[in-house]
Design an enzyme around this catalytic site. Structure first.
Site, short mmCIF file in Angstrom:
data_model
loop_
_atom_site.label_atom_id
_atom_site.label_comp_id
_atom_site.label_asym_id
_atom_site.label_seq_id
_atom_site.Cartn_x
_atom_site.Cartn_y
_atom_site.Cartn_z
N GLY A 187 0.82 -1.20 0.00
CA GLY A 187 0.00 0.00 0.00
C GLY A 187 0.86 1.25 0.00
O GLY A 187 2.03 1.21 -0.40
N GLU A 209 5.64 -3.34 0.84
CA GLU A 209 5.65 -3.19 -0.62
C GLU A 209 4.94 -1.88 -0.93
O GLU A 209 3.71 -1.80 -0.89
CB GLU A 209 4.91 -4.37 -1.28
N CYS A 243 1.60 -0.14 -9.54
CA CYS A 243 2.74 0.42 -8.80
C CYS A 243 4.02 0.42 -9.63
O CYS A 243 4.90 1.24 -9.40
CB CYS A 243 2.95 -0.33 -7.50
P1 NAD Z 1 -5.21 1.08 0.55
O1 NAD Z 1 -5.93 2.35 0.92
O2 NAD Z 1 -5.98 -0.07 0.01
O3 NAD Z 1 -4.42 0.64 1.83
C1 NAD Z 1 -3.75 -0.59 1.88
C2 NAD Z 1 -4.19 -1.33 3.12
O4 NAD Z 1 -3.84 -0.57 4.26
C3 NAD Z 1 -5.69 -1.58 3.20
O5 NAD Z 1 -5.92 -2.92 3.60
C4 NAD Z 1 -6.18 -0.59 4.25
O6 NAD Z 1 -7.24 -1.10 5.00
C5 NAD Z 1 -4.97 -0.37 5.11
N1 NAD Z 1 -4.88 0.97 5.64
C6 NAD Z 1 -4.96 2.13 4.95
N2 NAD Z 1 -4.81 3.19 5.77
C7 NAD Z 1 -4.64 2.69 7.03
C8 NAD Z 1 -4.46 3.26 8.33
N3 NAD Z 1 -4.40 4.58 8.51
N4 NAD Z 1 -4.33 2.43 9.38
C9 NAD Z 1 -4.39 1.10 9.21
N5 NAD Z 1 -4.57 0.50 8.00
C10 NAD Z 1 -4.70 1.27 6.94
O7 NAD Z 1 -4.09 1.32 -0.48
P2 NAD Z 1 -3.35 2.62 -0.88
O8 NAD Z 1 -2.54 3.09 0.27
O9 NAD Z 1 -4.27 3.54 -1.61
O10 NAD Z 1 -2.38 1.91 -1.96
C11 NAD Z 1 -1.83 2.60 -3.00
C12 NAD Z 1 -0.34 2.57 -2.84
O11 NAD Z 1 0.11 1.22 -2.85
C13 NAD Z 1 0.40 3.27 -3.95
O12 NAD Z 1 1.39 4.08 -3.40
C14 NAD Z 1 1.02 2.12 -4.71
O13 NAD Z 1 2.19 2.46 -5.41
C15 NAD Z 1 1.25 1.13 -3.65
N6 NAD Z 1 1.35 -0.21 -4.22
C16 NAD Z 1 2.51 -0.88 -4.08
C17 NAD Z 1 2.63 -2.14 -4.63
C18 NAD Z 1 3.89 -2.94 -4.50
O14 NAD Z 1 3.81 -4.14 -4.73
N7 NAD Z 1 5.01 -2.36 -4.14
C19 NAD Z 1 1.55 -2.68 -5.31
C20 NAD Z 1 0.39 -1.96 -5.42
C21 NAD Z 1 0.29 -0.72 -4.85
#
Ligand code: NAD
Length: 480
Positions: A187, A209, A243
């Site tokens: 995330g 990740e 990503c």
């Molecule tokens: P998201 O909002 O789905 O969050 C990811 C997870 O974290 C979810 O399960 C959510 O419930 C939890 N979460 C979010 N905020 C939280 C908090 N404050 N407290 C506790 N849990 C929390 O995803 P996102 O953050 O919008 O993801 C997008 C990001 O992920 C982008 O930066 C992208 O580049 C990155 N990403 C990385 C990869 C990789 O493999 N490196 C793959 C896909 C996406």
């Protein structure tokens, strides 16, 4: 539906029973996971269509089929990867045998995100099960149909090996209050900080990740038509919500001028003149991201695309010619916008890349060996790929992960098994002859001499010493 604490307790009970340790159990779970993906393919493809407008073929390529291939790879090689590895024993500790063995960690928490909601939950799950752990899985609330499909089907195929906890931030926070043996998070950086803080409380190791801005550098030695096709594919796949997508293009002005119409041709070839009516083109996941992407585009100069429909969250594949300082150059785009950024050459491109956070991937399109090796030597990123964006993920022997701001740790294939295992050191020292006695007190001058002699051999292993002596003799022979 399970409360987070109950799910973790059940998972721990199963792990503590010892059932997950044998190779046979691990292979059975991996087989079950693959069977689920085959038998429930349409359910998952339908969920991905509903969450992200993903075409069936794209879902097969990047999600369902991807995880099936990763799982089959784990099944094929697991026994060999788990074999104990012998380690040489130095003279000072002889006689004795030493080795390392990969042992399960315990209960693993996998927190997934929404853009590849099947791949980014089930590929880590497969790795954690292969390593003999039990798993608690938290899918992203922003891909609700896929989350529901995982809640519906995983228990049928994996039983308690994978406990699924659906929900949003409150559920994730409740999970994070529990003790795990490893936390695997995909995330954004803000949530990653929350995860790492919670992990610190229990001293739990983490794999993070994360995202970042992946640059693509193009020079005039590249085949520009093929380059345009590959960049357009990587950028506009999943409507740019990838990503490892090339986030922006760095090239000399004349290269950008030549590349721009080729990018337009590539977009038209993939999605037609009106991508809104193409089933191959995805949709933005939610209104919040839609508005963010719209603002980034409107704050810059659109040279192609820019059309949108808030109702269906369609946002056209869009090319931008940004001015310095445009917001689109300052943050990860995570949408179908591709800024074309002029640079004087490779050195300025490398300086620009190094002035930001370390990317998840750097892409170089050049036949010039000097340019290729300059990017290898002078930049740092999770991955470096020449000639193709995103495709490195499909090479099962390559680790997938970031560095610095783009993440901590890596997975896929053997790297997953190592990530989700503890490499335990083992030594077997026979009782006779009791050479360890040489190190016992009382100490004195004689003992001192023995210990000094022993320690001077501490780093030497008999086999290696022999090789070194032979090498020295050969070298001496050549000199005389
Ligand atoms: P998201 O909002 O789905 O969050 C990811 C997870 O974290 C979810 O399960 C959510 O419930 C939890 N979460 C979010 N905020 C939280 C908090 N404050 N407290 C506790 N849990 C929390 O995803 P996102 O953050 O919008 O993801 C997008 C990001 O992920 C982008 O930066 C992208 O580049 C990155 N990403 C990385 C990869 C990789 O493999 N490196 C793959 C896909 C996406």
């Amino acid at each position: 539906m399970h409360t987070p604490a109950a799910a973790v307790a059940r998972s721990r009970e199963l792990f503590d029973s010892g059932v997950s340790r044998p190779l046979a159990w691990r292979l059975e779970q991996l087989g079950n996971l693959r069977r689920m993906l085959a038998e429930r393919r349409e359910d998952f493809a339908g969920a991905l269509l509903s969450d992200l407008g993903k075409h069936r073929s794209e879902s097969q390529l990047t999600e369902i089929g991807f995880v099936a291939a990763e799982t089959a790879h784990l099944e094929r090689h697991l026994a060999a990867w788990l074999r104990a590895r012998r380690v040489d024993v130095p003279l000072a500790v002889q006689p004795g045998r030493a080795w390392t063995e990969l042992t399960p960690l315990g209960v693993v928490l996998v927190i997934g995100t929404w853009n590849y909601p099947v791949q980014l939950t089930l590929a880590p799950l497969a790795g954690a099960l292969a390593a003999g752990n039990t798993v608690v899985l938290k899918p992203s609330e922003h891909a609700p149909a896929t989350s529901a499909a995982l809640v519906r089907w995983l228990p049928d195929y994996l039983g308690g090996a994978a406990e699924v906890v659906a929900g949003g931030i409150p559920e994730t926070k409740s999970l994070l209050a529990e003790r795990f043996d490893h936390i695997f998070f995909t995330g954004g950086q803000d949530a990653a900080r929350v995860v790492m803080r919670a992990a610190a409380e229990h001293l739990t190791p983490v794999t993070l990740e994360l995202g970042g801005r992946c640059p693509a550098f193009v020079d005039r030695t590249a085949d520009l038509a093929t380059t345009a096709g590959r960049i357009a594919w990587g950028r506009f796949m999943n409507a740019g919500q990838t990503c490892v997508a090339p986030d922006y293009v760095l090239a000399a002005p004349e290269v950008l001028d030549a590349l721009e119409p080729l990018l337009v041709d590539a977009i038209t070839a993939m999605f037609g003149k009106d991508p809104a009516s193409s089933a191959s083109y995805g949709r933005i996941v939610d209104d919040r991201h839609f508005e963010r992407i719209a603002e980034l585009a409107d704050g810059s100069t659109v040279v192609h695309g820019g059309q949108r429909d808030p109702g269906s969250r369609y946002f056209a594949p869009t090319l931008l010619r940004p001015a310095p300082g445009d917001a689109v150059l300052g943050e990860e785009i995570f949408g179908p916008l591709l800024p074309l950024v002029p640079v004087t050459g490779r050195d300025e491109a490398i300086r620009m890349i190094n002035s930001g956070s370390k990317p998840l991937a750097v892409y170089v399109f050049s036949k010039d060996d000097g340019v290729r090796s300059a990017f290898a030597a002078e930049t740092s990123s999770g991955a470096l790929a020449y000639g193709a964006p995103a495709a490195h993920l499909t090479v099962p022997g390559l680790p997938f992960g970031g560095v610095g701001g783009s993440g901590i740790g890596a997975y896929h294939g053997e790297h997953s098994v190592r990530t989700f295992s503890h490499e335990r050191a083992a030594l077997d020292k026979p009782m006779w002859p009791d050479t360890l006695r040489l190190a016992y007190p009382p100490y004195g001058t004689a003992k001192d001499k023995v210990l000094t002699a022993l320690l001077s051999f501490a780093g030497r292993v008999p086999g290696r010493a022999k090789d070194r002596d032979a090498r020295d003799r050969r070298a001496k022979g050549r000199e005389s």
